[in-house]
Design a protein around this motif. Structure first.
Motif, PDB file in Angstrom:
ATOM      1  N   GLY A   5     -12.646  31.007 -15.447  1.00 27.38           N
ATOM      2  CA  GLY A   5     -12.822  31.343 -14.029  1.00 27.38           C
ATOM      3  C   GLY A   5     -12.658  30.128 -13.146  1.00 27.38           C
ATOM      4  N   GLU A   6     -13.602  29.186 -13.241  1.00 24.17           N
ATOM      5  CA  GLU A   6     -13.571  28.011 -12.365  1.00 24.17           C
ATOM      6  C   GLU A   6     -12.397  27.094 -12.664  1.00 24.17           C
ATOM      7  N   GLY A   7     -11.849  27.217 -13.840  1.00 22.43           N
ATOM      8  CA  GLY A   7     -10.680  26.404 -14.204  1.00 22.43           C
ATOM      9  C   GLY A   7      -9.429  26.855 -13.454  1.00 22.43           C
ATOM     10  N   VAL A  28     -16.308  29.617 -25.602  1.00 21.11           N
ATOM     11  CA  VAL A  28     -15.089  29.790 -24.809  1.00 21.11           C
ATOM     12  C   VAL A  28     -15.264  30.921 -23.795  1.00 21.11           C
ATOM     13  N   GLU A  29     -14.601  30.774 -22.649  1.00 17.79           N
ATOM     14  CA  GLU A  29     -14.574  31.863 -21.661  1.00 17.79           C
ATOM     15  C   GLU A  29     -13.394  32.779 -21.985  1.00 17.79           C
ATOM     16  N   PRO A  30     -13.559  34.077 -21.882  1.00 20.05           N
ATOM     17  CA  PRO A  30     -12.422  34.974 -22.112  1.00 20.05           C
ATOM     18  C   PRO A  30     -11.292  34.724 -21.114  1.00 20.05           C
ATOM     19  N   SER A  70     -12.564  24.048 -19.036  1.00 21.97           N
ATOM     20  CA  SER A  70     -13.537  25.145 -19.038  1.00 21.97           C
ATOM     21  C   SER A  70     -14.662  24.846 -18.053  1.00 21.97           C
ATOM     22  N   PHE A  71     -15.443  25.868 -17.753  1.00 18.10           N
ATOM     23  CA  PHE A  71     -16.650  25.648 -16.953  1.00 18.10           C
ATOM     24  C   PHE A  71     -17.793  26.442 -17.548  1.00 18.10           C
ATOM     25  N   HIS A  72     -18.856  25.727 -17.946  1.00 14.56           N
ATOM     26  CA  HIS A  72     -19.999  26.401 -18.562  1.00 14.56           C
ATOM     27  C   HIS A  72     -21.307  26.057 -17.861  1.00 14.56           C
ATOM     28  N   GLY A  73     -21.236  25.334 -16.752  1.00 12.40           N
ATOM     29  CA  GLY A  73     -22.454  25.000 -16.026  1.00 12.40           C
ATOM     30  C   GLY A  73     -22.625  23.499 -15.895  1.00 12.40           C
ATOM     31  N   LYS A  74     -23.705  23.097 -15.227  1.00 15.41           N
ATOM     32  CA  LYS A  74     -23.824  21.682 -14.870  1.00 15.41           C
ATOM     33  C   LYS A  74     -25.109  21.005 -15.329  1.00 15.41           C
ATOM     34  N   ALA A 114     -24.873  36.110 -16.689  1.00 13.87           N
ATOM     35  CA  ALA A 114     -25.745  35.717 -15.567  1.00 13.87           C
ATOM     36  C   ALA A 114     -25.159  36.392 -14.327  1.00 13.87           C
ATOM     37  N   LYS A 115     -24.900  35.631 -13.289  1.00 10.58           N
ATOM     38  CA  LYS A 115     -24.278  36.101 -12.047  1.00 10.58           C
ATOM     39  C   LYS A 115     -24.549  37.581 -11.725  1.00 10.58           C
ATOM     40  N   ALA A 116     -23.666  38.483 -12.175  1.00 10.97           N
ATOM     41  CA  ALA A 116     -23.726  39.884 -11.746  1.00 10.97           C
ATOM     42  C   ALA A 116     -25.030  40.560 -12.158  1.00 10.97           C
ATOM     43  N   ASN A 124     -32.442  32.097 -16.388  1.00 13.23           N
ATOM     44  CA  ASN A 124     -32.427  32.262 -14.926  1.00 13.23           C
ATOM     45  C   ASN A 124     -31.113  31.897 -14.272  1.00 13.23           C
ATOM     46  N   SER A 125     -30.140  31.452 -15.057  1.00 15.90           N
ATOM     47  CA  SER A 125     -28.854  31.055 -14.462  1.00 15.90           C
ATOM     48  C   SER A 125     -27.810  30.976 -15.564  1.00 15.90           C
ATOM     49  N   GLY A 126     -26.564  30.784 -15.129  1.00 20.96           N
ATOM     50  CA  GLY A 126     -25.474  30.675 -16.087  1.00 20.96           C
ATOM     51  C   GLY A 126     -25.580  29.428 -16.942  1.00 20.96           C
ATOM     52  N   THR A 127     -25.930  28.336 -16.293  1.00 21.03           N
ATOM     53  CA  THR A 127     -25.980  27.084 -17.056  1.00 21.03           C
ATOM     54  C   THR A 127     -27.103  27.129 -18.087  1.00 21.03           C
ATOM     55  N   GLU A 128     -28.212  27.777 -17.727  1.00 23.58           N
ATOM     56  CA  GLU A 128     -29.327  27.889 -18.679  1.00 23.58           C
ATOM     57  C   GLU A 128     -28.906  28.789 -19.845  1.00 23.58           C
ATOM     58  N   ALA A 129     -28.087  29.789 -19.549  1.00 25.29           N
ATOM     59  CA  ALA A 129     -27.573  30.659 -20.619  1.00 25.29           C
ATOM     60  C   ALA A 129     -26.753  29.832 -21.609  1.00 25.29           C
ATOM     61  N   THR A 130     -25.950  28.901 -21.082  1.00 28.74           N
ATOM     62  CA  THR A 130     -25.155  28.050 -21.975  1.00 28.74           C
ATOM     63  C   THR A 130     -26.076  27.210 -22.854  1.00 28.74           C
ATOM     64  N   GLU A 131     -27.104  26.618 -22.232  1.00 28.52           N
ATOM     65  CA  GLU A 131     -28.037  25.785 -23.006  1.00 28.52           C
ATOM     66  C   GLU A 131     -28.643  26.585 -24.161  1.00 28.52           C
ATOM     67  N   LEU A 148     -19.077  33.652 -26.622  1.00 25.20           N
ATOM     68  CA  LEU A 148     -18.253  33.951 -25.450  1.00 25.20           C
ATOM     69  C   LEU A 148     -19.093  33.761 -24.193  1.00 25.20           C
ATOM     70  N   ASP A 149     -18.573  32.941 -23.279  1.00 25.57           N
ATOM     71  CA  ASP A 149     -19.247  32.746 -21.999  1.00 25.57           C
ATOM     72  C   ASP A 149     -18.731  33.812 -21.040  1.00 25.57           C
ATOM     73  N   GLU A 150     -19.542  34.851 -20.876  1.00 20.59           N
ATOM     74  CA  GLU A 150     -19.151  35.940 -19.966  1.00 20.59           C
ATOM     75  C   GLU A 150     -19.990  35.895 -18.687  1.00 20.59           C
ATOM     76  N   VAL A 151     -20.449  34.692 -18.356  1.00 21.81           N
ATOM     77  CA  VAL A 151     -21.252  34.534 -17.140  1.00 21.81           C
ATOM     78  C   VAL A 151     -20.469  35.045 -15.927  1.00 21.81           C
ATOM     79  N   GLN A 152     -19.176  34.740 -15.905  1.00 20.10           N
ATOM     80  CA  GLN A 152     -18.377  35.175 -14.762  1.00 20.10           C
ATOM     81  C   GLN A 152     -17.611  36.472 -15.055  1.00 20.10           C
ATOM     82  N   THR A 153     -17.135  36.621 -16.293  1.00 17.45           N
ATOM     83  CA  THR A 153     -16.282  37.778 -16.601  1.00 17.45           C
ATOM     84  C   THR A 153     -17.096  39.031 -16.919  1.00 17.45           C
TER      85      THR A 153
HETATM   86  N1  PLP Z   1     -20.288  29.782 -17.132  1.00 18.06           N
HETATM   87  C1  PLP Z   1     -19.288  30.261 -16.402  1.00 18.06           C
HETATM   88  C2  PLP Z   1     -18.097  30.877 -17.055  1.00 18.06           C
HETATM   89  C3  PLP Z   1     -19.343  30.180 -15.005  1.00 18.06           C
HETATM   90  O1  PLP Z   1     -18.325  30.638 -14.267  1.00 18.06           O
HETATM   91  C4  PLP Z   1     -20.478  29.598 -14.414  1.00 18.06           C
HETATM   92  C5  PLP Z   1     -20.559  29.471 -12.951  1.00 18.06           C
HETATM   93  O2  PLP Z   1     -19.607  29.565 -12.221  1.00 18.06           O
HETATM   94  C6  PLP Z   1     -21.501  29.110 -15.231  1.00 18.06           C
HETATM   95  C7  PLP Z   1     -21.373  29.221 -16.581  1.00 18.06           C
HETATM   96  C8  PLP Z   1     -22.696  28.453 -14.629  1.00 18.06           C
HETATM   97  O3  PLP Z   1     -23.492  29.376 -13.960  1.00 18.06           O
HETATM   98  P1  PLP Z   1     -24.602  28.883 -12.913  1.00 18.06           P
HETATM   99  O4  PLP Z   1     -23.897  28.381 -11.719  1.00 18.06           O
HETATM  100  O5  PLP Z   1     -25.424  30.128 -12.656  1.00 18.06           O
HETATM  101  O6  PLP Z   1     -25.404  27.843 -13.588  1.00 18.06           O
END
Ligand code: PLP
Length: 856
Positions: free
Chosen positions: A210-212, A205-207, A150-154, A267-269, A122-129, A238-243
């Motif tokens: 983004g948030e960095g 890793v993010e390609p 890097s940023f992979h969620g919270k 996630a996101k898009a 349901n979200s990017g962070t859950e995708a990372t988990e 590959l974390d393509e949540v944003q890319t």
């Molecule tokens: N991974 C990446 C690369 C992100 O940019 C983000 C959010 O900005 C996330 C994970 C986390 O996504 P969410 O905010 O939907 O939990």
């Protein structure tokens, strides 16, 4: 997409604002309000947003990439409506989820080859988990390697993967098993995997980070990463949540280098800007029962989300992926135009980065970018110039952009993939104006809107006032290091600090100050770097110092609640230490509000109030002036305003043996008795009079130091009223922390001398006009050694500095950290030693304290 007037029926009640401000996130609300970013958006349509008063904005922040087609896209609403009309059930777990099945099938067909297994989230962070769990379950290993910045969620696992200590600390992250290496460094990856064979389950890793701060790795990095992971038998996620899904101008960023990861997160898009949906794609053999039958998530794979996902893919793939190729083309043009701005304003824009419509404009962090010592430079050093530009763009130009989360001096440009060329041109033109104001240091242009000034573009009237860019004083090898914390004494002081602030009146300066103080968080306290300088001591010894500012006047600091005051000053001390200071001086009221430093507790480097040397300098000044005026010190009465404070008490102790009598002035204690602090100070003074030759010492010897006897004989006297106390005193020492004058020239005795140590002064300035017989001098001001360059402006004539700052310099130059002054009890030996060190290093004392008299 239309931009007609808004439908007032959708304007929320006012209680929504107070509900957010009170019950949802008051902290964020404060930050937003400080820079007028607290809009209530009531309608969105494509790239356009409307606020509650009907104003229209272009949205280039784009919900961090979650708006592929902008706000409220019709095809996605249509899909949602279709679900409603068909009566398809949304939540029927566990069962055969056909909509989820269709979406997984479609994703598998467009994703990099072989990623045909999909787990919905349901979200990017859950995708990372989920990615981490799949990798750990499959490999039986715990180790997770990710990159710094890097940023992979919270959520806790994703936060552990996120390479940023600020967001991790206090939450127990990183949990066991997580390590970080530098992003973009393939060799570091190889080395880490070689050093610990069979330890890591996955490299995540993010390609593009983004948030960095929209950080792109070197060309070929992802391909190398894939090869290295394969060679070591470590999974690549590959974390393509944003890319992902078109953001970088390809359906997946992995496609730019033809990389096929083992796991890919989205996630996101995928939610089309309306519904939260995420997915984790991987090779089917990675998922077995150990994961699939134990991992669940109530909402994941629900029919509504899946139908939305399908509609998103329909839109993205329609007409040969026209939306994605369109984003690539428009992104290329936009990046070109932004690079043009970077060339035009090289002092403000340090880099333009990114791919497709994931672009970042990195702004300078150079404190000196508009010349030495400017408020804008300090803001840039704080990495807050981006927030200032965001505020300008929103309020003046009607364009919404936002800094990236970790790389917060980077402005993200992340509009809908469907953004028009005309909207991009408006953004570029608006940025051109905003960056132009920043480059010229035009405060009116940048900040006028915050102060309710007209928001028309004004010519840079101030350019002429600027002395031109002068190089900052850089640290040289061999420099000792110190820092000094300062703040404006009052609002008028601001123009001395930065001439660009002359355009504002005091009320406007006050407003700006409050906004700056409110616009930083507890995590980034409000201190800022003003500039730096170097002092040259004995021989070739040198000390480099940073001047750290607090955005509060003296009065405002005194009004801060204790906890906040300690946080603000503590933050400034930390900033100073992080920049390399080995000793930090607490200037102005930063010492008063921290209980002379005691309230700050243990710090990793020594802090000092500078009070010992202030006392030493004042003593020398008093003795010299007494000698010049032929004052019979042994008979003279000395009145000490602020006798219970660290400086007054120390001066009193040092002078006690020489003088006729002492009047101590301080606050009354409870029940109108003499305050214990003042009584103790008197006892110390009498004790240290010892075998001196003044009347007080002689009398004290006769009565064996009995304070009651000395009070009866008026050798010691207590006052709460400063005016009454100075009336028959030839020598007056003023050392209180009152933020205003306490005595008037007319209150003084004929021929009196006044050593005014206080900042702001305790005695009104026009002494010479009203009382030519009286001599007033500033005890707490000294001249720095010649050859020093500490010519930052903080209200003193060139070459002069406050004695408390000089103490910090002396401690840095000598390395004698034990000399620091903390608390109210200062020892006489340190007074002597600092005086001696001042002589050695060439700080001149008494002469320099005459400046005020000379200046009149
Ligand atoms: N991974 C990446 C690369 C992100 O940019 C983000 C959010 O900005 C996330 C994970 C986390 O996504 P969410 O905010 O939907 O939990």
């Amino acid at each position: 997409m239309t931009d007609t007037t808004i439908d007032v029926s959708v304007v929320p009640e006012r209680s929504g604002r107070s509900g957010f401000a009170g019950s949802v996130n008051p902290e964020l609300y404060r930050l937003l309000t400080a820079l007028n970013l607290d809009r209530e958006y009531v309608r969105g349509d494509g790239t356009v947003l409307f606020d509650s008063v009907g104003r229209r904005y272009l949205d280039f922040a784009g919900a961090y990439g979650a708006l592929p087609f902008g706000h409220g896209p019709t095809p996605i609403w249509q899909a949602i409506n279709d679900v409603r009309c068909s009566g398809e059930p949304i939540f029927v777990q566990p069962s055969v989820l056909t909509a989820a099945g269709e979406l997984a099938d479609r994703l598998g067909r467009i994703a990099p080859e072989g990623l045909t297994r999909t787990t919905f989230v349901n979200s990017g962070t859950e995708a990372t988990e989920v990615a981490l769990k799949i990798a750990r379950a499959h490999t039986g290993r715990l180790g997770v390697l990710t990159t710094g910045n890097s940023f992979h969620g919270k959520t806790l696992g994703a936060l552990s993967a996120t390479g940023n200590i600020k967001y991790q600390s206090g939450f127990g992250a990183p949990v066991t098993g997580f390590d970080h290496i530098a992003f973009g460094d393939a060799e570091a990856l190889d080395a880490a995997l070689t050093a610990e064979p069979d330890h890591y389950a996955v490299f995540l890793v993010e390609p593009i980070q983004g948030e960095g701060g929209v950080v792109c790795p070197p060309d070929g990095y992802l391909r190398q990463v894939q090869e290295i992971c394969n060679r070591h038998g470590v999974l690549l996620a590959l974390d393509e949540v944003q890319t992902g899904l078109g953001r970088t101008g390809r359906m997946f960023a992995a496609e730019h280098e033809g990389v096929i990861p083992d796991i890919l997160t989205l996630a996101k898009a995928l939610g089309g800007g309306i519904v939260p949906v995420g997915a984790v794609l991987c090779r089917p053999e990675l998922v077995g029962e150990s994961f699939a039958l134990r991992h669940t998530s109530t909402f994941a794979g629900n029919a509504l989300a899946a139908r939305v996902g399908l509609a998103v893919l329909d839109e993205l793939t329609r007409d040969d992926c026209a939306v994605v190729t369109g984003a690539a083309a428009i992104g290329r043009q936009l990046k070109n135009d932004l690079a043009g701005l970077a060339e035009k304003y090289p002092s403000v824009v340090t880099e333009v980065r990114g791919l497709g419509l994931l672009l970042g404009i990195e702004l300078t962090a150079d404190v000196n970018f508009v010349g030495r010592q400017s408020l804008l430079g300090s803001i840039a050093d704080q990495h807050n110039l981006s927030a200032v530009i965001c505020s300008y763009l929103l309020n003046v130009e009607g364009i919404r952009v936002a800094p990236t989360l970790l790389g917060n001096r980077v402005i993200r440009i992340e509009p809908p993939l469907t953004v028009s060329a005309a909207a991009c041109s408006r953004l570029v033109a608006a940025l051109d104006r905003g960056l132009g104001y920043a480059a010229e240091g035009d405060m009116d242009g940048l900040f006028g809107h915050l102060l309710g000034r007209p928001t028309v573009a004004t010519p840079a009237a101030l350019a002429a006032l600027r002395p031109g860019r002068t190089p900052d004083i850089a640290v040289r090898p061999g420099d000792r290091r110190f820092a000094f914390i300062a703040h404006p004494l009052d609002l008028g002081f601001f123009a001395a600090f930065d001439p660009a602030l002359e355009v504002f009146d005091n009320a406007e300066r006050q407003d700006l100050l409050e906004r700056f103080a409110a616009s930083t968080s507890e995590l980034d306290p409000a201190s800022f770097v003003i500039g730096s300088g170097r002092v040259s001591g004995f021989g070739d010894s040198t000390a480099h110092g940073d001047l750290i500012g607090l955005p509060y006047t003296s009065e405002q600091l005194l009004r801060l609640p204790t906890e906040r005051a300690l946080r603000v000053v503590g933050g400034a001390v930390e900033l100073a230490i992080s920049r390399g200071a080995t000793v930090v001086g607490l200037g102005g009221y930063s010492s008063v509000i921290t209980g002379n430093g005691l309230g700050l507790g243990a710090t990793s480097r020594p802090i000092t109030t500078g009070n010992t040397f202030t006392a030493a300098a004042s003593l020398r000044a008093v003795r010299r002036v007494c000698q010049e005026r032929g004052i019979d010190v042994a008979r003279a009465r000395v009145t000490i305003l602020g006798a219970g404070g660290a400086i007054g008490r120390t001066i009193g102790k040092q002078l006690a043996g020489e003088v006729g009598s002492i009047a101590l002035v301080g606050r009354r204690g409870e029940n109108s008795v003499i305050a214990p602090k003042l009584w103790a100070a008197a006892q110390e003074m009498v004790a240290s009079a010892g075998a001196g030759s003044g009347d007080l010492a002689v009398a004290a010897a006769e009565v064996d130091g009995n304070l009651d006897d000395l009070i009866r004989s008026r050798h010691i006297e207590f006052f709460t009223d400063p005016i009454a106390a100075v009336q028959d005193s030839l020598i007056v020492i003023a050392a209180t922390s009152a933020p205003h004058a306490l005595i008037d020239p007319t209150d003084l005795m004929q021929g009196a001398i006044v050593c005014d140590v206080a900042q702001p002064p305790n005695i009104g300035r026009d002494v010479r006009g009203e009382r030519p017989d009286v001599t007033v001098f500033d005890g707490g001001i000294v001249r720095v050694p010649s050859g020093s360059d500490f010519s930052l402006t903080y209200g003193l004539a060139p070459g002069l500095t406050y004695a408390c700052m000089a103490e910090t310099m002396l401690i840095a130059l000598s390395g004698e950290f034990a000399l620091r002054s903390i608390g109210t009890t200062l020892d006489g030996e340190s007074v002597e030693r600092l005086g001696a060190l001042a002589d050695v290093h060439g700080f001149t004392l008494a002469e320099a304290t005459r400046w005020r008299e000379d200046a009149q």
